[in-house]
Scaffold this motif. Structure first.
Motif, mmCIF file in Angstrom:
data_model
loop_
_atom_site.group_PDB
_atom_site.id
_atom_site.type_symbol
_atom_site.label_atom_id
_atom_site.label_comp_id
_atom_site.label_asym_id
_atom_site.label_seq_id
_atom_site.Cartn_x
_atom_site.Cartn_y
_atom_site.Cartn_z
ATOM 1 N N ASN A 56 14.822 4.953 21.538
ATOM 2 C CA ASN A 56 13.778 5.979 21.386
ATOM 3 C C ASN A 56 12.998 6.137 22.684
ATOM 4 O O ASN A 56 12.289 5.222 23.123
ATOM 5 N N GLU A 57 13.111 7.307 23.289
ATOM 6 C CA GLU A 57 12.449 7.562 24.566
ATOM 7 C C GLU A 57 10.932 7.516 24.448
ATOM 8 O O GLU A 57 10.247 7.171 25.404
ATOM 9 N N GLN A 77 9.330 4.440 25.578
ATOM 10 C CA GLN A 77 9.615 3.988 26.931
ATOM 11 C C GLN A 77 8.623 4.514 27.965
ATOM 12 O O GLN A 77 8.890 4.453 29.165
#
Length: 582
Positions: free
Chosen positions: A238-239, A242
């Motif tokens: 899941n970006e 990040q």
């Protein structure tokens, strides 16, 4: 000249009743309101008295002040109908189907009392089926009290809300303000942090936010409560996790998990269980019929319920427990060892220490004490665990004191007690350890003596003695005072209170239920004594009741019964994660 001023309490209601009668009889109408093509005849004077909007509209300098027909383009006919009914009768008919129309009309026409009733309706009618819908309505119309109530209801019942339904809005339909409040809640029973993170990630797919608001929302997740493998997988997939800020929280959680033995010293919001109530843990001990018990039981003092949460690493009695950073430590005590060849049971004193983590329901063996100890006392000062005195076995008493450094996972000896002893009690007041009573070497009777130990000077100092000699008793610190409770072989059931400043003891109201070998826990301004033994016809009998001492009232009462008679247990107060029902 004298006069009297009197008031009629029914006049206002009578006037409103007469307005409604005029409305029903279609008399004296002087204005027509139009919404969605539907006409609503009304009386200007009543509208002006009930609505700030109409009060301004009907003033002489407005164009509409002389108009006989007012077209309301914003409100619906349904909303206007309900608001007019309220203006004429003080009664507001509400349902989920008409709530938004009614609020829209009441808000536009500035009928504040109707808005307040809508808020009250939401607060009083929350259910699993409508809470998300009501939260969205409250957010849209700025109903702060209703929104707070709806958000709290959603948090408390998140585990029970429908995940997908065509008839009702679900968590994935929640407005951003409510989702932010729910994820930030400290009261979320039976929802794991992993489940909550998955829900938030799904919600973000349906409700994309800016990076700043993503960080605000995801920053409320407690990553230290998520198992490492699951956290690693979700982070890589899941970006939104990040970003620099969330990445730092995830890395901190990873570091927290990697330093397992030091976790009690590294507690923060990210690793704190979401609950507002502590519960009492019952550890060890046994029953007269079945011997030592292996189950660790939690007692909910608010609901008066008991449930098993885990099993001990080893069955034990005459042990000690303490809590650091909401981790439970079980120290020493007596364990039963069975000789397989001879089928004989032998009681052995142990130095072993294990730690229970309520976040993941796991046990961890930590460094054992230097000495084997039973019938000793333990306490915590500045996150250090002290083990004091006790018995090492048959005819073996200790005067030694050792302290456990969680950071290094090592025990070290500090200054010995003035004499060897066991069966004494201890408590802590302002980082000073106090011990009392017990049996001392070469003495066959219980002691009244009291000593204190402060880390700064490292000396044991004699204090004012208790008025009653005690053995196997308990002590507790509450409201700047120290209390000494019942032990074995006591002719009376008196308790005492010690003032550390005045160095003086005071007798208090006696316990109506004699007992010893009980578990004890402090909750707020109350002390709970759980189980234990008592003397009956010159025999030891296990007890089943839980009794409570109210410090403020100096009074005792029985609160409930244990599932079975239990003695020799130790108690601790923990915050527990309420796991989902199987």
């Amino acid at each position: 000249m004298s006069y009297f001023l009197v008031v009629s309490r029914t006049h206002g209601e009578t006037v409103l009743t007469q307005y409604q009668r005029l409305r029903e009889e279609q008399l004296l109408f002087d204005i027509v309101l139009v919404a969605d093509g539907t006409e609503f005849p009304a009386h200007r004077s009543l509208l002006a008295c009930s609505s700030d909007y109409f009060r301004v509209l009907f003033k002489d300098y407005t164009r509409e002040s002389k108009a006989s027909v007012i077209h309301l383009q914003v409100v619906s006919s349904t909303g206007l109908h309900h608001v007019l009914d309220f203006i004429y009768t003080s009664w507001l008919s509400l349902s989920p189907e008409t709530l938004e129309d009614t609020l829209e009309a009441a808000g536009y026409l500035q009928v504040t009392e109707a808005i307040g009733l809508c808020s009250q309706y939401i607060t009083n009618n929350l259910s699993l089926e409508n809470c998300c819908f009501f939260a969205n309505v409250a957010s849209r119309f700025g109903l702060r009290d209703a929104l707070t109530a709806a958000n709290r209801y959603i948090s408390r019942n998140l585990c029970r809300l429908p995940q997908c339904s065509s008839d009702s809005e679900t968590q994935l339909d929640l407005n951003p303000e409510s989702m932010m409040a729910v994820v930030g809640s400290n009261d979320m029973p039976r929802v794991t942090e992993l489940q909550l993170l998955v829900l938030v990630l799904e919600w973000l797919k349906n409700n994309p936010l800016s990076v700043v608001h993503n960080n605000l929302l995801l920053g409320k997740i407690r990553y230290g409560l998520i198992p490492v493998e699951e956290l690693t997988n979700l982070y890589s997939q899941n970006e939104v996790l990040q970003t620099a800020y969330i990445k730092s929280l995830v890395l901190n959680a990873m570091r927290y998990h990697s330093l397992s033995r030091q976790q009690p010293l590294n507690q923060c919001t990210q690793s704190t269980v979401r609950t507002q109530r502590s519960q009492i843990i019952l550890v060890g001990g046994g029953t007269l019929r079945d011997g030592l018990v292996g189950e660790v039981v939690v007692f909910n003092p608010y609901l008066k319920t008991f449930r098993a949460i885990t099993d001990l690493k080893r069955k034990v009695q005459n042990h000690c427990v303490c809590v650091v950073g909401n981790f439970l430590y079980v120290l020493g005590g007596e364990v039963v060892q069975v000789n397989d060849n001879e089928k004989l049971a032998t009681t052995l004193v142990t130095n072993q220490v294990c730690r229970y983590d309520p976040r993941f329901n796991k046990w961890l063996e930590t460094a054992g004490m230097i000495e084997k100890r039973a019938r000793f006392s333990c306490c915590t000062v500045e996150d250090n665990i002290f083990a004091i005195g006790g018995s090492g076995g048959i005819n073996s008493l200790h005067s030694s004191v050792e302290v456990y450094d969680i950071n290094t996972d090592k025990w070290e000896k500090v200054r010995d007690l003035p004499q060897k002893m066991h069966g004494h009690a201890c408590t802590v007041y302002k980082d000073t350890i106090y011990i009392s009573g017990g049996m001392h070497e070469n003495h066959r009777e219980s002691s009244k003596e009291v000593y204190s130990f402060n880390l700064l000077d490292g000396l044991w100092k004699k204090r004012a003695a208790m008025s009653i000699a005690r053995f196997g008793h308990q002590m507790a610190t509450m409201k700047e005072k120290i209390f000494a409770f019942l032990g074995m072989y006591e002719p009376f059931c008196d308790i005492e209170r010690y003032d550390p400043v005045e160095n003086q003891w005071t007798r208090l109201h006696p316990v109506l239920y004699d007992r010893f070998c009980y578990g004890m826990a402090v909750m707020d301004s109350s002390v709970l004594m759980i189980g234990g033994k008592k003397w009956h016809n010159s025999q030891e009998v296990a007890t089943q009741n839980v009794i409570e001492y109210d410090v403020d009232r100096d009074s005792w009462k029985e609160v409930c019964k244990l599932p079975c008679p239990l003695y020799g247990l130790q108690c601790a107060v923990l915050q527990l994660l309420e796991v989902p029902h199987a």
